[in-house]
Motif scaffolding. Structure first.
Motif, short mmCIF file in Angstrom:
data_model
loop_
_atom_site.label_atom_id
_atom_site.label_comp_id
_atom_site.label_asym_id
_atom_site.label_seq_id
_atom_site.Cartn_x
_atom_site.Cartn_y
_atom_site.Cartn_z
N UNK A 166 0.99 -1.01 0.09
CA UNK A 166 -0.19 0.28 0.19
C UNK A 166 1.04 1.41 0.01
N UNK A 167 0.11 2.15 -0.61
CA UNK A 167 0.92 3.50 -0.47
C UNK A 167 0.27 4.98 -1.21
N UNK A 168 1.00 6.34 -0.79
CA UNK A 168 0.32 7.00 -1.42
C UNK A 168 0.85 7.76 -3.02
N UNK A 169 0.17 8.67 -3.63
CA UNK A 169 0.58 9.01 -3.91
C UNK A 169 2.56 9.39 -4.84
N UNK A 170 2.45 10.66 -3.34
CA UNK A 170 3.50 11.22 -3.57
C UNK A 170 4.67 10.50 -3.23
N UNK A 171 6.19 11.35 -3.65
CA UNK A 171 7.00 10.52 -3.40
C UNK A 171 7.28 10.39 -1.74
N UNK A 172 7.32 10.98 -1.34
CA UNK A 172 7.96 10.47 0.28
C UNK A 172 7.19 9.11 0.61
N UNK A 173 5.89 8.68 0.22
CA UNK A 173 5.47 7.99 0.29
C UNK A 173 6.07 6.25 -0.32
N UNK A 174 6.05 6.44 -1.34
CA UNK A 174 6.78 6.08 -2.51
C UNK A 174 8.28 5.58 -2.62
N UNK A 175 9.12 6.74 -1.82
CA UNK A 175 10.45 5.71 -2.13
C UNK A 175 10.23 5.34 -0.34
#
Length: 326
Positions: A202-211
């Motif tokens: 599970x992730x959210x769209x922003x890069x801080x989450x994807x990282x």
């Protein structure tokens, strides 16, 4: 570390390490002689016991994310509700977020307690075909803090897997805490004698989450845990009144879609933000029953269909027992 005793010194290399009992950190440790003998490197007998216990569970799915606050427990609960909507399926949720168990509240079971029978702990039931187990049921108050070191948390996870009377299940969904730490290593190790369908990330769209999610993906690859697919949660906001879509968390680096393309992973779907999801979770109700025609409900059902297809695919193609020794 999953193999560090409670009474070990600060820099213990772990009982499974080649340096066990031999490093400078081992000097003066009461376990030094035992570790140096090599006896601690023997496989945990509980792994085989868990394999037998869970042999009646057809599909085992881990819900993971490197980031906290991305809606992992919400997704686990809604996945369980969606699967259990088929009354011919037996579904259970195991909450191994030892320090932050939110599943009891989300599933409407806060205040419930676990009962013990001759066949083990009995899970708490939401519906006749939907069971839940969480440390939240063992606390005297939802506000109680669980302040445990790794070994004690690992022992509780072992007990959940080995001592709960799960019975015949079609799906066991394991809700995990954020990160790649003790709980994650333990669940993979304890399930190593049985088939795991894989992980939903599970992730959210922003890069801080994807990282952080990329770290979780790397963890799965390292421990040879199959990845069923990725879900992008909070993917835009669809206004319940005007139906217009706004990007609350802009995907500055391409979001989950770009990440999945780069890493050759399946994108199971995108779930839009809907304030009614949060309200349903707070009230312990199924969002699907509350708002059956919302874009988020439709997204969930689409993801569940893809998820079931991926589980079937893994069952047919993965004939080897998953192995991880820590």
């Amino acid at each position: 570390m999953a193999d560090v005793p409670d009474n070990a010194p600060e820099h213990c290399p772990g009982t499974q390490s080649e340096k066990a009992g031999k490093s400078t950190a081992c000097q003066g440790c009461p376990n030094q002689t035992l570790c140096a003998s090599g006896a601690t490197k023997a496989p945990d007998p509980a792994i085989a016991e868990i394999g037998v216990k869970l042999s009646t569970v057809k599909h085992k799915i881990l819900v993971l994310s490197g980031k906290g606050g991305v809606g992992k427990s919400t997704f686990s609960a809604h996945l369980a509700h969606a699967l259990a909507s088929d009354i011919n399926k037996e579904v259970a949720v195991l909450d191994i977020d030892i320090c932050g168990p939110s599943i009891p509240r989300i599933m409407g079971l806060e205040g419930e307690q676990v009962h013990q029978s001759g066949s083990g702990w009995s899970p708490v039931y939401v519906e006749d075909n939907l069971a839940v187990m969480s440390i939240g049921f063992l606390l005297s108050s939802p506000d109680d803090a669980v302040i445990w070191r790794g070994p004690k948390k690992n022992g509780m996870i072992k007990q959940f897997l080995r001592d709960v009377d799960w019975g015949q299940l079609d799906y066991l969904i394991v809700d995990t805490p954020p990160g790649t730490s003790d709980e994650h290593l333990s669940i993979v190790q304890y399930l190593s004698a049985t088939h795991i369908d894989g992980a939903v990330i599970i992730t959210t769209p922003q890069e801080v989450s994807l990282q952080d999610v990329r770290k979780e993906i790397r963890f799965c690859q390292k421990v040879k845990l199959p990845i069923i697919g990725v879900v992008e949660n909070m993917s835009g906001f669809v206004c319940p009144k005007c139906k217009n879509t706004s990007q609350i968390f802009p995907a500055t680096s391409g979001g989950a879609e770009r990440m999945c393309s780069d890493l050759n992973l399946p994108l199971l779907g995108k779930i839009p933000l809907d304030p009614r999801i949060g309200r349903s979770c707070d009230e312990g109700r199924s969002f699907f029953n509350e708002v059956p025609d919302s874009p988020a409900t439709k997204a969930y059902h689409s993801i569940v269909q893809k998820h079931m297809c991926m589980c079937t695919k893994h069952t047919h193609t993965d004939t080897h027992t998953h192995e991880y020794t820590g």
